[in-house]
Structures are given as C-alpha cells and as structure tokens.
Design a protein around this motif. Sequence first.
Motif, PDB file in Angstrom:
ATOM      1  N   ASP A  60       1.248  -1.608  -0.035  1.00 12.07           N
ATOM      2  CA  ASP A  60       0.293  -0.230  -0.208  1.00 12.07           C
ATOM      3  C   ASP A  60       0.341   1.511  -0.346  1.00 12.07           C
ATOM      4  OD1 ASP A  60      -2.356  -1.469   0.198  1.00 12.07           O
ATOM      5  OD2 ASP A  60      -1.959  -1.514   2.303  1.00 12.07           O
ATOM      6  N   TRP A  61       2.009   1.728   0.775  1.00 10.45           N
ATOM      7  CA  TRP A  61       2.861   2.549   0.901  1.00 10.45           C
ATOM      8  C   TRP A  61       4.570   2.888   0.623  1.00 10.45           C
ATOM      9  CZ3 TRP A  61       0.790   6.889   1.511  1.00 10.45           C
ATOM     10  CH2 TRP A  61      -0.619   7.025   2.116  1.00 10.45           C
ATOM     11  N   LEU A  62       5.287   2.873  -0.070  1.00  8.96           N
ATOM     12  CA  LEU A  62       6.555   2.985  -0.198  1.00  8.96           C
ATOM     13  C   LEU A  62       6.902   4.848   0.125  1.00  8.96           C
ATOM     14  CD1 LEU A  62       9.663   2.780  -0.927  1.00  8.96           C
ATOM     15  CD2 LEU A  62       8.939   4.006  -3.371  1.00  8.96           C
ATOM     16  N   ILE A  63       7.138   4.293   2.060  1.00 11.40           N
ATOM     17  CA  ILE A  63       7.421   5.423   2.438  1.00 11.40           C
ATOM     18  C   ILE A  63       9.077   5.730   2.603  1.00 11.40           C
ATOM     19  CG2 ILE A  63       7.554   6.810   4.838  1.00 11.40           C
ATOM     20  CD1 ILE A  63       5.429   4.395   5.630  1.00 11.40           C
ATOM     21  N   LEU A  64       9.033   7.283   2.455  1.00 12.34           N
ATOM     22  CA  LEU A  64      10.409   7.524   2.586  1.00 12.34           C
ATOM     23  C   LEU A  64      10.781   8.761   3.668  1.00 12.34           C
ATOM     24  CD1 LEU A  64      10.638   8.591  -1.368  1.00 12.34           C
ATOM     25  CD2 LEU A  64      11.123   6.459  -0.592  1.00 12.34           C
ATOM     26  N   THR A  65      12.493   8.263   4.195  1.00 11.31           N
ATOM     27  CA  THR A  65      12.257   8.948   5.281  1.00 11.31           C
ATOM     28  C   THR A  65      13.292  10.058   4.696  1.00 11.31           C
ATOM     29  OG1 THR A  65      15.306   8.109   5.471  1.00 11.31           O
ATOM     30  CG2 THR A  65      12.796   6.591   6.855  1.00 11.31           C
ATOM     31  N   HIS A  66      13.657  10.480   3.458  1.00 12.97           N
ATOM     32  CA  HIS A  66      14.544  11.875   3.391  1.00 12.97           C
ATOM     33  C   HIS A  66      15.157  11.055   1.593  1.00 12.97           C
ATOM     34  CE1 HIS A  66      17.793   9.727   4.502  1.00 12.97           C
ATOM     35  NE2 HIS A  66      18.546  10.645   4.172  1.00 12.97           N
ATOM     36  N   VAL A  67      15.215  11.527   0.556  1.00 20.67           N
ATOM     37  CA  VAL A  67      14.916  12.019  -1.041  1.00 20.67           C
ATOM     38  C   VAL A  67      16.956  11.388  -1.239  1.00 20.67           C
ATOM     39  CG1 VAL A  67      13.115  12.482  -1.169  1.00 20.67           C
ATOM     40  CG2 VAL A  67      14.558  14.382  -1.769  1.00 20.67           C
ATOM     41  N   ASP A 136       4.148  17.125   9.490  1.00 19.70           N
ATOM     42  CA  ASP A 136       4.550  17.054  10.853  1.00 19.70           C
ATOM     43  C   ASP A 136       3.769  15.778  11.012  1.00 19.70           C
ATOM     44  OD1 ASP A 136       5.910  16.662  12.339  1.00 19.70           O
ATOM     45  OD2 ASP A 136       5.168  17.938  13.458  1.00 19.70           O
ATOM     46  N   GLY A 137       3.335  14.652  11.363  1.00 18.83           N
ATOM     47  CA  GLY A 137       2.391  14.381  12.695  1.00 18.83           C
ATOM     48  C   GLY A 137       1.379  13.346  11.895  1.00 18.83           C
ATOM     49  N   HIS A 138       2.180  13.139  10.154  1.00 18.23           N
ATOM     50  CA  HIS A 138       0.672  12.210   9.241  1.00 18.23           C
ATOM     51  C   HIS A 138       0.760  10.924   9.461  1.00 18.23           C
ATOM     52  CE1 HIS A 138      -0.764  11.858   5.532  1.00 18.23           C
ATOM     53  NE2 HIS A 138      -0.774   9.859   5.760  1.00 18.23           N
ATOM     54  N   ARG A 139      -0.329  10.546  10.083  1.00 16.99           N
ATOM     55  CA  ARG A 139      -0.380   8.547   9.987  1.00 16.99           C
ATOM     56  C   ARG A 139      -1.279   7.678   9.138  1.00 16.99           C
ATOM     57  NH1 ARG A 139      -0.407   7.100  15.743  1.00 16.99           N
ATOM     58  NH2 ARG A 139      -0.057   9.520  17.239  1.00 16.99           N
ATOM     59  N   VAL A 140      -0.344   7.325   9.258  1.00 17.98           N
ATOM     60  CA  VAL A 140      -0.393   5.490   7.841  1.00 17.98           C
ATOM     61  C   VAL A 140      -1.779   5.078   8.191  1.00 17.98           C
ATOM     62  CG1 VAL A 140       0.483   4.230   6.443  1.00 17.98           C
ATOM     63  CG2 VAL A 140       1.311   6.455   6.033  1.00 17.98           C
ATOM     64  N   ASP A 141      -2.306   4.385   7.913  1.00 14.78           N
ATOM     65  CA  ASP A 141      -2.901   3.635   8.120  1.00 14.78           C
ATOM     66  C   ASP A 141      -2.862   2.056   7.901  1.00 14.78           C
ATOM     67  OD1 ASP A 141      -4.379   1.600   9.525  1.00 14.78           O
ATOM     68  OD2 ASP A 141      -6.206   2.417   9.462  1.00 14.78           O
ATOM     69  N   LEU A 142      -1.912   0.727   8.142  1.00 13.00           N
ATOM     70  CA  LEU A 142      -1.757   0.262   7.327  1.00 13.00           C
ATOM     71  C   LEU A 142      -2.524  -1.026   7.642  1.00 13.00           C
ATOM     72  CD1 LEU A 142       0.247  -1.629   5.324  1.00 13.00           C
ATOM     73  CD2 LEU A 142       2.159  -1.989   7.358  1.00 13.00           C
ATOM     74  N   ALA A 143      -3.396  -1.275   6.907  1.00 14.77           N
ATOM     75  CA  ALA A 143      -4.370  -2.738   8.188  1.00 14.77           C
ATOM     76  C   ALA A 143      -5.051  -2.730   9.428  1.00 14.77           C
ATOM     77  CB  ALA A 143      -4.293  -3.766   7.337  1.00 14.77           C
ATOM     78  N   GLY A 144      -4.728  -1.375  10.301  1.00 15.51           N
ATOM     79  CA  GLY A 144      -4.826  -1.272  10.876  1.00 15.51           C
ATOM     80  C   GLY A 144      -4.363  -0.965  12.469  1.00 15.51           C
ATOM     81  N   ARG A 145      -2.873  -1.038  11.333  1.00 15.04           N
ATOM     82  CA  ARG A 145      -1.227  -0.592  12.627  1.00 15.04           C
ATOM     83  C   ARG A 145      -0.512   0.551  11.640  1.00 15.04           C
ATOM     84  NH1 ARG A 145       3.480  -4.856  12.285  1.00 15.04           N
ATOM     85  NH2 ARG A 145       5.627  -3.696  13.125  1.00 15.04           N
TER      86      ARG A 145
END
Length: 310
Positions: A60-67, A136-145
């Motif tokens: 569902d996601w590719l989350i990047l800490t920085h580019v 800042d403070g964004h939340r990802v919902d990964l199948a309830g996690r």
Amino acid sequence: MFVDPSIHTIDTAFQREDFDAAYLVVENGRAAFIDCGTGLAVPAMLAALTRAGLSPDAVDWLILTHVHLDHAGGAGLLMQQLPDARLLVHPRGAPHMVDPARLIAGATEVYGEAEIARSYGPVLPVAAERVVIAEDGHRVDLAGRSLLCLHTPGHARHHLCVWDERSRAWFTGDTFGLSYRELDSARGAFIVPTSSPVQFEPDALKQSIARMLAHAPQAMFLTHYGRVGDVAKLAADLVEQIDAMVEIGRQCDARPDRHRCLVAALTALYLERAQAHGCPLDDAAVTQVLAMDIELNAQGLACWLDRDRR
C-alpha cells in the motif's frame, strides 16, 4: 532480544553488504516499504515480498525518510512494480520525486558522474498523482497498524522518521546516525552521527533525537545498518559526538587545509571512541569501515560552516 517478525530488514547491497537497509512492514496481508535503496535494489525489494509470501499488489505504501539517493533513488523504478502503492514523503522531498533532475545533479556534484552511474542505477520520476505529502504528525493506517511520521531535520531538512507503536520502534533514516554491525562489541552497538552534505544542522539534529526519545522507543531501525537497542545510551553517544564535531568544525574552519584537518580530526574522534567501546577491529580496519562516512561528514561540516558564516 525480541525481534518483531512483521518487520523485515532488506539489504539493498549498496556499496557492500550490511551497509544500506530498507524495511518491509507487514500487517494483515498488507505491506509498506520504508525506504528502498537505489534503482539497483529493486530486485532485492521484490524478493523480500516473495519471502514474506506477498505479491507486489499487497504493498500500500512506499514511505521515504528522505530523498537522498541511497534511501530513495530506486523509488520511481520500484513504484512501477507496485500497482496499488502510494509514495509518502516530506513536503520538501516531494518535488524531487516527481522531477528528480535536481536530485541527480546534486548527488553528481557530491559523488561524481561515474559513481552515480556505477552505484545508483536509474533514477526515475514518480507520477505526481501517486505522491502523498506527509506533514508533521501524518499517520498511515496499514491494515489497522498506525505508522506516525514526524519531521526530524538535522541531517536533512526534508527528513522524517516513522514511529511504529506496535513494535515501539522508530525507522530513523539517517537522523539516528550510523551503526555498522562489524563495529559491535560486548558493550553493544557503536554509533556515529552523519553530517553528510548539504543540510547538517547540529541543534536541529539534537532536537530531533530528543523528540524521538520522548516516545520511549525500545529499538531503532537504521538505514546504516539494521536494528539497534539500548536507545538512551546510543542517543547520549550521538549528542556527545555532535557537540564534538561542532568543536572540530570551529577549530578547523580557519585552516588553509580545512578539509584535511576535518578528516584527520574526525578520524581521531571516531577511533578514540571505537577503542573505548572495545570494537573488535584494529584502527586501520575501523578507519576502512568508516572511510566514506568520514569523508562525507567532513564535507557536510564544511557546508554547515560556510552556511553558518553567511
């Protein structure tokens, strides 16, 4: 030491083994990658999915800490293989994912054209409609996690770290420094801050570390490299070294051979700390392990000194 089986460490094989990690987090059959390495790492990322019993459409996601390219260079190529994934990135990093031309130019200035071609592979754009901005403070919902993204400048102004409440751990990118497994000793992990070009900011970095500690983490998942515990001790080590690096920068700044002075002083600092830590390698071997990071830290300190002077 408990290791969460839902978190998979992926060796991206950048430069050498056990140097550059990405992570796969799996929850209820759904998945998120955190960082992805270079374009050359895409087969390793897809192989990690296979080992986890998942197909690319489970991501569902590719989350990047920085580019920076060792964390995100393969994002465009990997996203081509993930039909349902979205890319999550800091607001400052998003334009570079949609149009990576400046990112490539900046990395080429630091590393050189030949090294970019040899080590990084293709750097492709990501379609704008697939990019999500992580304020800042964004939340990802990964199948309830729940995965919480906090802005953590200091290494780079476009840096974020990801808090996983389930494992009580941070995915730290480069904010929590570098810790290579061959430098571990009976005292645990050995850690070094990273000030690599071009946005090192010591006060911001210390504030970001403190912000992560406020969550009482049990572990940190570093890009360079892997999971470390004993978080409070390592955080104190990092803060001590950040302050020492600032002093080194001030002492070397007026020297006509500033870069050589920075490299020599950083090498001496890290060797002294490695000896006190009981690292199993001799000084020559420790220097070899840290050689690239010492060079980049010296360059980053120089950028900070010049920017601070302006």
